[in-house]
Design a protein around this motif. Structure first.
Motif, mmCIF file in Angstrom:
data_model
loop_
_atom_site.group_PDB
_atom_site.id
_atom_site.type_symbol
_atom_site.label_atom_id
_atom_site.label_comp_id
_atom_site.label_asym_id
_atom_site.label_seq_id
_atom_site.Cartn_x
_atom_site.Cartn_y
_atom_site.Cartn_z
ATOM 1 N N SER A 57 -2.503 -1.025 10.226
ATOM 2 C CA SER A 57 -3.139 -2.297 9.910
ATOM 3 C C SER A 57 -4.555 -2.075 9.396
ATOM 4 O O SER A 57 -4.979 -2.708 8.424
ATOM 5 N N ILE A 58 -5.295 -1.162 10.027
ATOM 6 C CA ILE A 58 -6.657 -0.843 9.578
ATOM 7 C C ILE A 58 -6.621 -0.245 8.176
ATOM 8 O O ILE A 58 -7.407 -0.611 7.301
ATOM 9 N N ARG A 59 -5.696 0.679 7.942
ATOM 10 C CA ARG A 59 -5.563 1.290 6.617
ATOM 11 C C ARG A 59 -5.217 0.245 5.568
ATOM 12 O O ARG A 59 -5.742 0.265 4.462
ATOM 13 N N LEU A 60 -4.310 -0.657 5.898
ATOM 14 C CA LEU A 60 -3.909 -1.704 4.967
ATOM 15 C C LEU A 60 -5.085 -2.615 4.650
ATOM 16 O O LEU A 60 -5.282 -3.017 3.499
ATOM 17 N N THR A 61 -5.899 -2.934 5.640
ATOM 18 C CA THR A 61 -7.078 -3.774 5.423
ATOM 19 C C THR A 61 -8.056 -3.082 4.480
ATOM 20 O O THR A 61 -8.581 -3.702 3.540
ATOM 21 N N ARG A 62 -8.306 -1.802 4.698
ATOM 22 C CA ARG A 62 -9.211 -1.042 3.820
ATOM 23 C C ARG A 62 -8.661 -1.002 2.394
ATOM 24 O O ARG A 62 -9.404 -1.181 1.420
ATOM 25 N N THR A 87 -6.602 -3.091 0.981
ATOM 26 C CA THR A 87 -6.676 -4.436 0.412
ATOM 27 C C THR A 87 -8.086 -4.721 -0.092
ATOM 28 O O THR A 87 -8.257 -5.274 -1.188
ATOM 29 N N LYS A 88 -9.113 -4.333 0.689
ATOM 30 C CA LYS A 88 -10.501 -4.538 0.250
ATOM 31 C C LYS A 88 -10.768 -3.757 -1.038
ATOM 32 O O LYS A 88 -11.380 -4.274 -1.973
#
Length: 173
Positions: A36-41, A43-44
């Motif tokens: 989830s953290i990787r996906l958020t990064r 996405t940014k």
């Protein structure tokens, strides 16, 4: 015989199974949080990339670049046509030359007379012969086709023609 007795008969304690399942749930939760953290990064970074310069979207930039590419393709085609025209014209330009200076008459010195051969890439062109005497200057023009003249040439004209035929023109094409 019930299920509990089957597990007990295998020698496996229910507490160990529960502990293993709890450990598996914790590990899967950690993996999910990490993803989830990787996906958020990601996405940014994606939105930053797609935002582009000065708030311009990448889609607009791609459309502009493709339009520029289309223009360049057309220009390149036009240049190819113009280059073919230049090649054809270059073959007709007089790029080879030979000149011989000589004394046409014994009483006139200084090698004021000359034979000038000017040829194209097919060795066609002309010879200009200028004969200088004390009283006059005579010009003679003789056509050359593929290195040959239909009119008889003087020794100086033949020499100028040989020099021109053997000269290296600046071949551009």
């Amino acid at each position: 015989m019930g299920e509990g007795s089957l597990i007990n008969s295998l020698g496996v304690d229910m507490g160990i199974i529960v502990l293993l399942l709890v450990a598996l749930i914790i590990i899967l939760t950690m993996i999910t949080v990490s993803m989830s953290i990787r996906l958020t990064r990601l996405t940014k970074k994606y939105y930053l990339f797609m935002k582009g310069k000065d708030g311009q979207s990448m889609e607009k930039a791609f459309v502009e670049k493709f339009q520029q590419l289309d223009k360049l393709t057309k220009i390149t085609g036009d240049h190819a046509i113009e280059l073919d025209i230049l090649k054809k014209n270059h073959n007709r330009t007089l790029t080879r030359y030979g000149m011989v200076k000589y004394d046409a008459f014994d009483d006139v010195g200084g090698k004021m007379s000359f034979a000038l051969a000017m040829l194209d890439s097919t060795n066609s062109g002309f010879i200009l012969d200028a004969i200088h005497s004390r009283d006059n200057c005579f010009l003679y023009f003789k056509e050359i086709v593929k290195g040959e003249s239909y009119i008889m040439l003087s020794d100086e004209e033949v020499e100028a023609l040989k020099i021109a035929v053997n000269s290296e023109s600046d071949e551009l094409f």
